[in-house]
Design a protein around this motif. Structure first.
Motif, PDB file in Angstrom:
ATOM      1  N   VAL A   1       0.883  -1.045   0.067  1.00 36.32           N
ATOM      2  CA  VAL A   1       0.169  -0.090   0.034  1.00 36.32           C
ATOM      3  C   VAL A   1       0.872   1.145  -0.201  1.00 36.32           C
ATOM      4  CG1 VAL A   1      -1.427   1.289   1.590  1.00 36.32           C
ATOM      5  CG2 VAL A   1      -1.968  -1.157   1.103  1.00 36.32           C
ATOM      6  N   THR A   2       1.931   1.265   0.787  1.00 37.62           N
ATOM      7  CA  THR A   2       2.788   2.550   0.977  1.00 37.62           C
ATOM      8  C   THR A   2       3.687   2.770  -0.240  1.00 37.62           C
ATOM      9  OG1 THR A   2       2.894   1.981   3.403  1.00 37.62           O
ATOM     10  CG2 THR A   2       4.576   3.517   2.440  1.00 37.62           C
ATOM     11  N   LEU A   3       3.843   1.627  -0.912  1.00 34.07           N
ATOM     12  CA  LEU A   3       4.600   1.854  -2.306  1.00 34.07           C
ATOM     13  C   LEU A   3       3.670   2.038  -3.427  1.00 34.07           C
ATOM     14  CD1 LEU A   3       7.552  -1.220  -1.677  1.00 34.07           C
ATOM     15  CD2 LEU A   3       7.546   1.673  -1.661  1.00 34.07           C
ATOM     16  N   GLY A   4       2.472   1.782  -3.305  1.00 33.28           N
ATOM     17  CA  GLY A   4       1.555   2.157  -4.240  1.00 33.28           C
ATOM     18  C   GLY A   4       1.082   0.889  -5.092  1.00 33.28           C
ATOM     19  N   GLY A   5       1.205  -0.320  -4.514  1.00 32.68           N
ATOM     20  CA  GLY A   5       0.828  -1.348  -5.320  1.00 32.68           C
ATOM     21  C   GLY A   5      -0.410  -2.290  -4.484  1.00 32.68           C
ATOM     22  N   GLY A   6      -1.107  -1.468  -3.467  1.00 31.54           N
ATOM     23  CA  GLY A   6      -2.135  -2.273  -2.756  1.00 31.54           C
ATOM     24  C   GLY A   6      -3.340  -2.498  -3.400  1.00 31.54           C
ATOM     25  N   GLY A   7      -3.680  -1.695  -4.666  1.00 34.68           N
ATOM     26  CA  GLY A   7      -4.925  -1.905  -5.090  1.00 34.68           C
ATOM     27  C   GLY A   7      -5.084  -2.780  -6.509  1.00 34.68           C
TER      28      GLY A   7
ATOM     29  N   LYS B   1       3.443  -6.481  -7.731  1.00 33.40           N
ATOM     30  CA  LYS B   1       4.422  -7.060  -6.522  1.00 33.40           C
ATOM     31  C   LYS B   1       5.281  -6.049  -6.133  1.00 33.40           C
ATOM     32  CE  LYS B   1       3.338 -12.038  -7.863  1.00 33.40           C
ATOM     33  NZ  LYS B   1       4.106 -13.164  -8.132  1.00 33.40           N
ATOM     34  N   VAL B   2       5.762  -6.362  -4.860  1.00 28.37           N
ATOM     35  CA  VAL B   2       6.770  -5.526  -4.297  1.00 28.37           C
ATOM     36  C   VAL B   2       8.106  -6.610  -4.226  1.00 28.37           C
ATOM     37  CG1 VAL B   2       5.261  -3.993  -3.077  1.00 28.37           C
ATOM     38  CG2 VAL B   2       6.007  -6.175  -1.884  1.00 28.37           C
ATOM     39  N   VAL B   3       9.189  -5.875  -3.724  1.00 26.01           N
ATOM     40  CA  VAL B   3      10.418  -6.626  -3.813  1.00 26.01           C
ATOM     41  C   VAL B   3      11.028  -6.350  -2.386  1.00 26.01           C
ATOM     42  CG1 VAL B   3      12.811  -6.794  -4.518  1.00 26.01           C
ATOM     43  CG2 VAL B   3      11.103  -6.402  -6.176  1.00 26.01           C
ATOM     44  N   ALA B   4      11.364  -7.466  -1.717  1.00 24.73           N
ATOM     45  CA  ALA B   4      12.097  -7.648  -0.442  1.00 24.73           C
ATOM     46  C   ALA B   4      13.489  -7.566  -0.429  1.00 24.73           C
ATOM     47  CB  ALA B   4      11.306  -8.623   0.651  1.00 24.73           C
ATOM     48  N   LEU B   5      14.318  -6.790   0.184  1.00 25.15           N
ATOM     49  CA  LEU B   5      15.757  -6.820   0.276  1.00 25.15           C
ATOM     50  C   LEU B   5      16.288  -6.848   1.676  1.00 25.15           C
ATOM     51  CD1 LEU B   5      16.476  -4.015  -2.384  1.00 25.15           C
ATOM     52  CD2 LEU B   5      16.436  -6.656  -2.966  1.00 25.15           C
ATOM     53  N   THR B   6      17.312  -7.700   2.002  1.00 22.50           N
ATOM     54  CA  THR B   6      18.054  -7.582   3.160  1.00 22.50           C
ATOM     55  C   THR B   6      19.657  -7.846   3.116  1.00 22.50           C
ATOM     56  OG1 THR B   6      17.713  -8.420   5.445  1.00 22.50           O
ATOM     57  CG2 THR B   6      17.440  -9.994   3.882  1.00 22.50           C
ATOM     58  N   SER B   7      20.054  -8.005   4.094  1.00 23.63           N
ATOM     59  CA  SER B   7      21.635  -8.363   4.152  1.00 23.63           C
ATOM     60  C   SER B   7      21.703  -9.820   4.149  1.00 23.63           C
ATOM     61  CB  SER B   7      22.417  -7.663   5.469  1.00 23.63           C
ATOM     62  OG  SER B   7      22.232  -6.459   5.483  1.00 23.63           O
ATOM     63  N   LYS B   8      22.871 -10.324   3.408  1.00 28.93           N
ATOM     64  CA  LYS B   8      23.015 -11.706   3.126  1.00 28.93           C
ATOM     65  C   LYS B   8      23.295 -12.352   4.464  1.00 28.93           C
ATOM     66  CE  LYS B   8      25.671 -15.124   0.414  1.00 28.93           C
ATOM     67  NZ  LYS B   8      26.677 -15.244  -0.670  1.00 28.93           N
ATOM     68  N   SER B   9      24.264 -11.897   5.176  1.00 28.50           N
ATOM     69  CA  SER B   9      24.607 -12.840   6.301  1.00 28.50           C
ATOM     70  C   SER B   9      25.114 -11.726   7.426  1.00 28.50           C
ATOM     71  CB  SER B   9      25.994 -13.727   6.025  1.00 28.50           C
ATOM     72  OG  SER B   9      27.028 -13.220   5.946  1.00 28.50           O
ATOM     73  N   THR B  10      25.824 -12.250   8.527  1.00 26.67           N
ATOM     74  CA  THR B  10      26.608 -11.228   9.743  1.00 26.67           C
ATOM     75  C   THR B  10      27.974 -11.655   9.509  1.00 26.67           C
ATOM     76  OG1 THR B  10      26.372 -13.289  11.186  1.00 26.67           O
ATOM     77  CG2 THR B  10      24.416 -11.773  10.998  1.00 26.67           C
ATOM     78  N   VAL B  11      28.411 -12.031   8.537  1.00 27.64           N
ATOM     79  CA  VAL B  11      29.809 -11.985   8.506  1.00 27.64           C
ATOM     80  C   VAL B  11      30.495 -10.844   8.352  1.00 27.64           C
ATOM     81  CG1 VAL B  11      31.828 -12.605   6.730  1.00 27.64           C
ATOM     82  CG2 VAL B  11      29.877 -14.040   7.021  1.00 27.64           C
ATOM     83  N   GLY B  12      31.727 -10.498   9.209  1.00 28.99           N
ATOM     84  CA  GLY B  12      32.139  -9.302   9.427  1.00 28.99           C
ATOM     85  C   GLY B  12      31.461  -8.341  10.653  1.00 28.99           C
ATOM     86  N   SER B  13      30.879  -9.021  11.440  1.00 32.50           N
ATOM     87  CA  SER B  13      30.008  -8.288  12.612  1.00 32.50           C
ATOM     88  C   SER B  13      31.195  -7.890  13.323  1.00 32.50           C
ATOM     89  CB  SER B  13      29.048  -9.209  13.053  1.00 32.50           C
ATOM     90  OG  SER B  13      28.610  -8.787  14.368  1.00 32.50           O
ATOM     91  N   ASN B  14      31.063  -6.606  13.833  1.00 32.21           N
ATOM     92  CA  ASN B  14      31.777  -6.004  15.014  1.00 32.21           C
ATOM     93  C   ASN B  14      33.396  -6.076  14.628  1.00 32.21           C
ATOM     94  OD1 ASN B  14      32.426  -4.506  17.331  1.00 32.21           O
ATOM     95  ND2 ASN B  14      32.660  -6.431  18.463  1.00 32.21           N
TER      96      ASN B  14
ATOM     97  N   LEU C   1      14.238  -5.544   6.940  1.00 34.01           N
ATOM     98  CA  LEU C   1      13.929  -5.739   5.341  1.00 34.01           C
ATOM     99  C   LEU C   1      13.677  -4.435   4.663  1.00 34.01           C
ATOM    100  CD1 LEU C   1      11.183  -8.714   5.768  1.00 34.01           C
ATOM    101  CD2 LEU C   1      13.035  -8.804   4.562  1.00 34.01           C
ATOM    102  N   ALA C   2      14.177  -4.108   3.454  1.00 36.39           N
ATOM    103  CA  ALA C   2      13.522  -2.861   2.751  1.00 36.39           C
ATOM    104  C   ALA C   2      12.958  -3.389   1.517  1.00 36.39           C
ATOM    105  CB  ALA C   2      14.893  -2.238   2.326  1.00 36.39           C
ATOM    106  N   TRP C   3      11.979  -2.587   1.555  1.00 31.77           N
ATOM    107  CA  TRP C   3      10.770  -3.172   0.404  1.00 31.77           C
ATOM    108  C   TRP C   3      10.798  -1.978  -0.689  1.00 31.77           C
ATOM    109  CZ3 TRP C   3       7.924  -7.326   0.923  1.00 31.77           C
ATOM    110  CH2 TRP C   3       7.996  -7.907   2.328  1.00 31.77           C
ATOM    111  N   ILE C   4      10.879  -2.249  -1.888  1.00 32.63           N
ATOM    112  CA  ILE C   4      10.823  -1.358  -3.038  1.00 32.63           C
ATOM    113  C   ILE C   4       9.914  -1.986  -4.101  1.00 32.63           C
ATOM    114  CG2 ILE C   4      13.289  -0.696  -2.768  1.00 32.63           C
ATOM    115  CD1 ILE C   4      14.077  -2.374  -4.936  1.00 32.63           C
ATOM    116  N   SER C   5       9.553  -1.023  -5.039  1.00 32.22           N
ATOM    117  CA  SER C   5       8.289  -1.454  -5.997  1.00 32.22           C
ATOM    118  C   SER C   5       9.068  -2.585  -7.211  1.00 32.22           C
ATOM    119  CB  SER C   5       7.734  -0.129  -6.504  1.00 32.22           C
ATOM    120  OG  SER C   5       8.893   0.436  -7.255  1.00 32.22           O
ATOM    121  N   ASN C   6      10.414  -2.327  -7.412  1.00 32.83           N
ATOM    122  CA  ASN C   6      10.981  -3.073  -8.296  1.00 32.83           C
ATOM    123  C   ASN C   6      12.465  -3.043  -8.307  1.00 32.83           C
ATOM    124  OD1 ASN C   6      12.207  -0.875 -10.433  1.00 32.83           O
ATOM    125  ND2 ASN C   6       9.697  -0.226 -10.181  1.00 32.83           N
ATOM    126  N   VAL C   7      13.215  -3.850  -9.106  1.00 32.68           N
ATOM    127  CA  VAL C   7      14.675  -3.721  -9.014  1.00 32.68           C
ATOM    128  C   VAL C   7      15.014  -3.666 -10.654  1.00 32.68           C
ATOM    129  CG1 VAL C   7      15.197  -5.474  -7.127  1.00 32.68           C
ATOM    130  CG2 VAL C   7      14.701  -6.416  -9.440  1.00 32.68           C
TER     131      VAL C   7
END
Length: 351
Positions: free
Chosen positions: A223-229, A233-246, A345-351
């Motif tokens: 809805v916030t990205l404008g695809g609710g009606g 579809k939307v796209v969900a992005l996130t980090s791959k792993s915790t490698v490198g933490s601290n 998660l970061a949500w965008i309308s397309n990649v």
């Protein structure tokens, strides 16, 4: 067929969910419905950490407990059996209460909080000095000190949408439904902080929500990205792993998503309630990047891919925000960037 596919995927991703589904094969599962909902509304595969948060409840158990918890004049509250079946952080399932920390709230959200809540937070945690950075850091070959990326909150599953939608976002209701989740004052304070952010006024230019279910989170993003009606579809992005933490990590290639003046980005950060929940919001003037981190010796082998977000306009952020303490400036005096964990998660309308 959908249930069989789901079981196959989870042989690799989630032994807890797999075992639960296998033992309940005679009843439809909430997890398979959640996975189907995702595929119908999201244009890429569900990340492994989110897959692990799917509900292990069967539809039969979900209906049974939904009626017990919310039927008229019912005084039933979540007990140890339900918490274990639903994979929640309450009663005997939630033994390690020392894990509860508030890094997800004070460092990742921007709502206008009450003075009392600010005072409450000040005595609970010490901010990670590497939680925020300036956009100038994002250059190929740069060495950066990454913050703590490991999740510190207890593992919890999403509740079924029908059940989650009936839980008010106030402490009186949550403590009534989950009376034994508040086994320490620290747990209570963390839940109250989550609710404080959820119920606080949005800052100027912010659209915010606290989804209580997977379906509610995806719906807010659409809805916030404008695809609710429509069927977009939307796209969900996130980090791959915790490698490198601290530790010190080396930046490789950098990819920016969108970047146009009208580009919208919804960010969702894990929040602490007895069940899986999120704090989601859209802020104006935001840029999103996927950053390769490479082997420091060779500079070629990619060891991790992390999502970073830069908020270019901080003029309406609360002056007490931890970003200003770390970056040494005030509201509107510069941009503030931070990394995503695997559960953000970061949500965008397309990649």
């Amino acid at each position: 067929m959908a249930a069989i596919l789901f079981l196959s995927l989870n042989l690799f991703f989630s032994s807890f969910v797999t075992i639960t589904l296998a033992s309940s094969s005679s009843s439809p599962t909430i997890a398979s419905d959640q996975l189907k909902f995702w595929s119908e509304n999201v244009n890429n595969k569900m990340p492994k950490p989110i897959l692990n948060k799917l509900s292990p409840l069967t539809q039969k158990d979900s209906d049974y407990y939904n009626n017990l918890l919310f039927s008229k004049n019912s005084k039933f509250s979540a007990d140890a059996k339900f918490c274990t079946l639903a994979k929640l952080a309450c009663t005997s399932f939630f033994d390690d209460v020392k894990q509860v920390k508030e890094t997800y709230t004070t460092e990742k959200t921007y709502a206008k909080l009450s003075a009392d809540l600010h005072r409450q937070q000040s005595g609970i945690k010490t901010e990670d000095p590497f939680s925020f950075f300036r956009m100038s850091v994002l250059k190929n070959g740069n060495l950066v000190h990454l913050p703590h990326l490991q999740e510190t909150l207890p593992d919890r599953a999403f509740l079924p949408e029908k059940m989650a939608s009936r839980i008010p976002l106030n402490y009186t209701a949550i403590s009534r439904i989950f009376p034994d989740s508040d086994v320490t004052g620290k747990t209570k304070a963390t839940i109250q902080t989550t609710l404080g952010y959820c119920n606080a006024a949005a800052i100027r230019g912010e659209t915010k929500s606290c989804p209580r279910s997977l379906e509610e989170m995806v719906g807010f993003a659409r809805v916030t990205l404008g695809g609710g009606g429509d069927k977009k579809k939307v796209v969900a992005l996130t980090s791959k792993s915790t490698v490198g933490s601290n530790s010190i990590a080396k930046i490789g290639k950098i990819k920016e998503y969108g970047g146009g003046a009208g580009e919208k980005i919804v960010a969702c950060h894990e929040a602490f309630l007895p069940f899986a929940a999120y704090y989601c919001h859209l802020l104006t003037s935001t840029r999103l990047y996927m950053v390769d981190f490479v082997d420091r010796e060779t500079g070629s082998k990619v060891v991790n891919m992390m999502l970073g977000i830069c908020h270019m306009d901080t003029s309406h952020w609360p002056k007490e925000h931890v970003a200003f303490k770390i970056l040494k400036f005030g509201p509107g005096e510069g941009e503030a960037c931070h990394w995503f964990t695997q559960l953000d998660l970061a949500w965008i309308s397309n990649v």
